[in-house]
Design a protein around this motif. Structure first.
Motif, PDB file in Angstrom:
ATOM      1  N   ILE A 302      32.365  56.628  12.841  1.00  0.00           N
ATOM      2  CA  ILE A 302      31.356  57.159  13.549  1.00  0.00           C
ATOM      3  C   ILE A 302      31.076  56.508  15.113  1.00  0.00           C
ATOM      4  N   TYR A 306      31.805  58.677  18.165  1.00  0.00           N
ATOM      5  CA  TYR A 306      31.486  58.769  18.899  1.00  0.00           C
ATOM      6  C   TYR A 306      31.660  58.824  20.672  1.00  0.00           C
ATOM      7  N   ILE A 328      27.439  64.632  15.793  1.00  0.00           N
ATOM      8  CA  ILE A 328      27.688  63.327  14.916  1.00  0.00           C
ATOM      9  C   ILE A 328      26.516  63.974  13.548  1.00  0.00           C
ATOM     10  N   VAL A 341      25.231  58.369   8.523  1.00  0.00           N
ATOM     11  CA  VAL A 341      24.707  59.085   9.921  1.00  0.00           C
ATOM     12  C   VAL A 341      22.824  59.174  10.052  1.00  0.00           C
TER      13      VAL A 341
END
Length: 372
Positions: A302, A306, A328, A341
């Motif tokens: 993640i 990002y 995401i 998430v």
């Protein structure tokens, strides 16, 4: 003897004769305060903390056992050494006094020279205990300082290696620092929310965050023509780029062969080998699926994606924060662990703040450099 160096003894007894005899026995070496009751003792303790208390057991209103129980419940008085002075001679009474925290049990009537000698011995023992405590405290302080020095050196080496990789891949400047900060946000959130608590509680968080700097260390083996290509990679080039994960493992394992402290390198190896794995099994290098992917790798996935989305590349414009968040979010259950998430979405404003602050700091540093 210098009066300022004399140790202080409180003698508590409702019998005036005992107080007089005890005071005369000790007065040549100690500052002695005679106290007729437990109530008066606690009034005195509000003003002065003695080095030792000599305490009678048989007293009206409040006996010695009750007094020592109360002494031990207060942090200010709990460590004061207490010696019982009593006419009781049965072993049960002595055992009770010692079990409540007394350091000795002297029977009355006592011999003044013997009383003095017993108190001298206990004062010496207490002094040595304090010296040992101070030594241990100082030793622990030195160990902590040495450990901090080693950790700082270790972190400096990690950062230097990571920056060496980043210098070759000049399109991703600041990527390592940003992903480390994003990772801290996610880990802090897991600790707060008790998510994956059983696993996270076993981590050394400092080592974990330090080691994350090596997640792309394998890029050191990728050719400049691919690493710095000002256009989108061909399928063949992308296949070669993907080998940075397996080469990263080899680099870290080589370092492990030459060090006895390998904990942080174990974390680094996990980051390097699994941050491109995907929840649905379509990632690389091993095609791991779901919980087969170590939690560290799922977290870094993640943070890494990002940062890649919001960063400019020769072949793409940077996505906005909102666009990156939506990508995401849409990757939940396919690219990313759905639970993570949710954590990311709860803290996405923290991600934006980190990227914004680092960009401002970088710009300010650049301006200072131009001004200088």
């Amino acid at each position: 003897m210098d009066e300022t160096k004399r140790k202080t003894v409180f003698m508590v007894d409702d019998n005036l004769t005992n107080l007089t005899v005890g005071k005369n026995a000790l007065l040549g070496k100690y500052k002695v305060f005679t106290i007729p009751s437990g109530k008066k003792l606690f009034e005195m303790l509000n003003k002065t903390i003695p080095d030792m208390i000599l305490l009678d057991i048989e007293m009206p209103d409040m006996n010695g056992y009750e007094i020592i129980r109360e002494l031990k419940t207060e942090s200010a008085t709990a460590e004061i050494p207490v010696v019982f002075l009593t006419a009781r001679s049965d072993s049960g009474s002595e055992l009770e006094g010692l079990s409540l925290g007394a350091i000795d049990y002297i029977a009355k009537p006592f011999s003044p020279p013997l009383l003095l000698k017993r108190i001298e011995v206990h004062m010496l023992v207490e002094e040595q205990k304090k010296e040992l405590e101070n030594y241990n405290h100082n030793l622990q302080f030195m160990v902590d300082e040495k450990t901090k020095t080693v950790l700082d050196l270790q972190n400096a080496i990690l950062r230097t290696v990571a920056e060496l990789v980043e210098c070759r891949d000049d399109t991703t400047g600041g990527h390592i620092e940003r992903t480390q900060n994003y990772l801290r946000i996610l880990v802090d959130a897991l600790l707060t929310d008790d998510l994956y608590k059983g696993e996270v509680s076993t981590w050394n968080i400092d080592f974990l965050l330090q080691s994350s700097q090596l997640h792309d260390v394998g890029k050191i083996a990728i050719k400049d023509s691919i690493l710095q290509k000002p256009a989108k990679l061909t399928p063949e080039e992308f296949d070669e780029m993907k080998t940075h994960t397996s080469f990263g493992i080899k680099v870290i394992e080589k370092i492990q062969e030459n060090t006895s402290e390998a904990t942080f390198l174990e974390y680094a190896k996990i980051f390097a080998s699994t941050h491109h794995e995907k929840w649905d099994g379509s990632g690389y290098p091993s095609g791991l699926r779901g919980d087969e992917i170590p939690l560290q790798g799922r977290l870094m996935a993640i943070a890494d994606v990002y940062d890649a989305l919001i960063s400019e590349r020769p072949y793409k414009k940077p996505f906005s924060h909102e666009e990156a968040v939506n990508i995401i979010k849409n990757g939940s259950g396919s690219h990313f662990d759905p639970n993570l998430v949710k954590v990311f979405l709860e803290h996405e404003t923290d991600f934006r703040e980190v990227s914004s602050n680092l960009a401002k700091n970088k710009a300010a540093a650049l301006l200072r450099g131009l001004a200088g």
